[in-house]
Design a protein around this motif. Structure first.
Motif, mmCIF file in Angstrom:
data_model
loop_
_atom_site.group_PDB
_atom_site.id
_atom_site.type_symbol
_atom_site.label_atom_id
_atom_site.label_comp_id
_atom_site.label_asym_id
_atom_site.label_seq_id
_atom_site.Cartn_x
_atom_site.Cartn_y
_atom_site.Cartn_z
ATOM 1 N N THR A 199 38.366 -28.524 -11.851
ATOM 2 C CA THR A 199 39.162 -28.916 -10.678
ATOM 3 C C THR A 199 38.596 -28.369 -9.380
ATOM 4 N N ARG A 200 37.585 -27.511 -9.460
ATOM 5 C CA ARG A 200 37.001 -26.920 -8.253
ATOM 6 C C ARG A 200 35.922 -27.829 -7.679
ATOM 7 N N ASN A 201 35.618 -27.586 -6.401
ATOM 8 C CA ASN A 201 34.553 -28.355 -5.766
ATOM 9 C C ASN A 201 33.192 -27.825 -6.214
ATOM 10 N N HIS A 202 32.162 -28.545 -5.833
ATOM 11 C CA HIS A 202 30.804 -28.198 -6.259
ATOM 12 C C HIS A 202 30.374 -26.884 -5.623
ATOM 13 N N LEU A 203 29.754 -26.024 -6.430
ATOM 14 C CA LEU A 203 29.235 -24.746 -5.938
ATOM 15 C C LEU A 203 27.852 -24.984 -5.348
ATOM 16 N N ALA A 204 27.735 -24.803 -4.032
ATOM 17 C CA ALA A 204 26.493 -25.151 -3.340
ATOM 18 C C ALA A 204 25.332 -24.266 -3.784
ATOM 19 N N MET A 205 25.535 -22.930 -3.771
ATOM 20 C CA MET A 205 24.484 -22.000 -4.170
ATOM 21 C C MET A 205 25.086 -20.996 -5.155
ATOM 22 N N ARG A 206 24.701 -21.094 -6.390
ATOM 23 C CA ARG A 206 25.300 -20.286 -7.443
ATOM 24 C C ARG A 206 24.968 -18.810 -7.303
ATOM 25 N N GLU A 207 23.824 -18.487 -6.686
ATOM 26 C CA GLU A 207 23.448 -17.082 -6.595
ATOM 27 C C GLU A 207 24.378 -16.267 -5.714
ATOM 28 N N TYR A 208 25.174 -16.926 -4.868
ATOM 29 C CA TYR A 208 26.124 -16.206 -4.017
ATOM 30 C C TYR A 208 27.535 -16.203 -4.599
ATOM 31 N N GLY A 209 27.815 -17.054 -5.539
ATOM 32 C CA GLY A 209 29.103 -17.033 -6.217
ATOM 33 C C GLY A 209 30.180 -17.839 -5.514
ATOM 34 N N ARG A 210 31.305 -17.951 -6.216
ATOM 35 C CA ARG A 210 32.432 -18.747 -5.735
ATOM 36 C C ARG A 210 33.139 -18.083 -4.560
ATOM 37 N N HIS A 211 33.190 -16.740 -4.543
ATOM 38 C CA HIS A 211 33.943 -16.050 -3.498
ATOM 39 C C HIS A 211 33.289 -16.234 -2.130
ATOM 40 N N VAL A 212 31.975 -16.182 -2.074
ATOM 41 C CA VAL A 212 31.288 -16.385 -0.791
ATOM 42 C C VAL A 212 31.520 -17.807 -0.297
ATOM 43 N N GLN A 213 31.502 -18.757 -1.196
ATOM 44 C CA GLN A 213 31.752 -20.140 -0.777
ATOM 45 C C GLN A 213 33.180 -20.305 -0.248
ATOM 46 N N LYS A 214 34.139 -19.632 -0.877
ATOM 47 C CA LYS A 214 35.517 -19.708 -0.375
ATOM 48 C C LYS A 214 35.637 -19.064 1.000
ATOM 49 N N MET A 215 34.900 -17.969 1.242
ATOM 50 C CA MET A 215 34.904 -17.341 2.557
ATOM 51 C C MET A 215 34.354 -18.292 3.610
ATOM 52 N N VAL A 216 33.257 -18.967 3.270
ATOM 53 C CA VAL A 216 32.673 -19.919 4.214
ATOM 54 C C VAL A 216 33.636 -21.074 4.467
ATOM 55 N N GLU A 217 34.307 -21.544 3.440
ATOM 56 C CA GLU A 217 35.296 -22.616 3.622
ATOM 57 C C GLU A 217 36.459 -22.157 4.489
ATOM 58 N N HIS A 218 36.811 -20.872 4.366
ATOM 59 C CA HIS A 218 37.866 -20.343 5.234
ATOM 60 C C HIS A 218 37.392 -20.267 6.681
ATOM 61 N N ILE A 219 36.112 -19.911 6.883
ATOM 62 C CA ILE A 219 35.575 -19.848 8.249
ATOM 63 C C ILE A 219 35.636 -21.215 8.919
ATOM 64 N N LEU A 220 35.459 -22.269 8.154
ATOM 65 C CA LEU A 220 35.532 -23.616 8.725
ATOM 66 C C LEU A 220 36.909 -23.946 9.282
ATOM 67 N N THR A 221 37.924 -23.258 8.783
ATOM 68 C CA THR A 221 39.288 -23.532 9.256
ATOM 69 C C THR A 221 39.682 -22.667 10.448
ATOM 70 N N ILE A 222 38.878 -21.696 10.827
ATOM 71 C CA ILE A 222 39.190 -20.817 11.960
ATOM 72 C C ILE A 222 38.890 -21.554 13.265
#
Length: 225
Positions: free
Chosen positions: A6-29
């Motif tokens: 159910t999750r979206n595609h992980l762009a870069m696996r070496e950074y993990g899911r948490h970093v991607q969620k942080m970046v997605e949160h930055i997009l909403t700021i």
């Protein structure tokens, strides 16, 4: 519970899911200043997660490029480096042209031909003679490797004369160990090793038979009457 399906595609696996969620949160700021600070904090975190990048030249530039890639190039922040785009990421490098050069003496190679050209252009007699001796050694080594036999110095000098029109002449006797001699020494050492192992094996077997009470390899049990 959240499943990976159910999750979206992980762009870069070496950074993990948490970093991607942080970046997605930055997009909403919406606040630019707060968005910039959060982005710099994520960059520091990405550097901690991948310490091997610190040995890479311009590793922070690489981190910023990875951040834009994770954000799908939609993040609006100020980068200290040129902002990458999707087109530059997918662009293919220019093909490296294959060097087209032919050697007159293919069995010796183009590099030796370049060395001979440099030797002929040398004006210092000592250096010129050193070039000739090194060239003769390499020619003898190449002949030994390809033909698996010893070549006489006269044959090397004759071929060197034909290549340089008699302008180079070596003074040393290039010593190259013959391939067949190496094979014979290898076989001889291998045979000695086998004989040594067989002799030790027989000795060990005899010692074992003696310990077990076997004399002469036969074990006769005494019958009691």
């Amino acid at each position: 519970m959240e499943y990976n399906t159910t999750r979206n595609h992980l762009a870069m696996r070496e950074y993990g899911r948490h970093v991607q969620k942080m970046v997605e949160h930055i997009l909403t700021i919406e606040d630019p200043e707060r968005r910039q600070k959060n982005t710099e904090a994520v960059i520091e975190l990405m550097g901690f997660l991948n310490p091997h990048l610190k040995n890479v030249e311009d590793f922070r530039h690489k981190l910023w490029d990875h951040l834009f890639l994770i954000a799908d190039f939609k993040i609006d922040v100020e980068s200290p480096y040129p902002t990458p785009t999707r087109e530059t990421l997918r662009a293919k490098p220019q093909p490296i042209p294959y060097p087209k050069r032919s050697s007159r003496f293919s069995h010796l190679g183009k590099n030796l031909e370049d060395v001979i050209t440099k030797a002929l252009a040398e004006q210092d007699p000592d250096k010129r003679q050193g070039f000739a001796n090194a060239i003769a050694y390499y020619m003898k080594l190449a002949y030994n490797n390809w033909h698996k036999e010893v070549v006489h110095d006269d044959a090397i000098q004759s071929e060197l004369n034909s290549i340089t029109d008699g302008q180079l002449e070596f003074t040393n006797t290039p010593y190259v160990k013959a391939y067949r001699m190496q094979q014979e020494n290898t076989k001889s050492n291998f045979g000695k090793r086998n004989k040594y192992q067989q002799r030790n094996g027989n000795t060990n077997n005899n010692n074992g038979n003696r310990r077990n009470g076997n004399s002469g390899g036969n074990n006769f049990k005494k019958k009691r009457f």
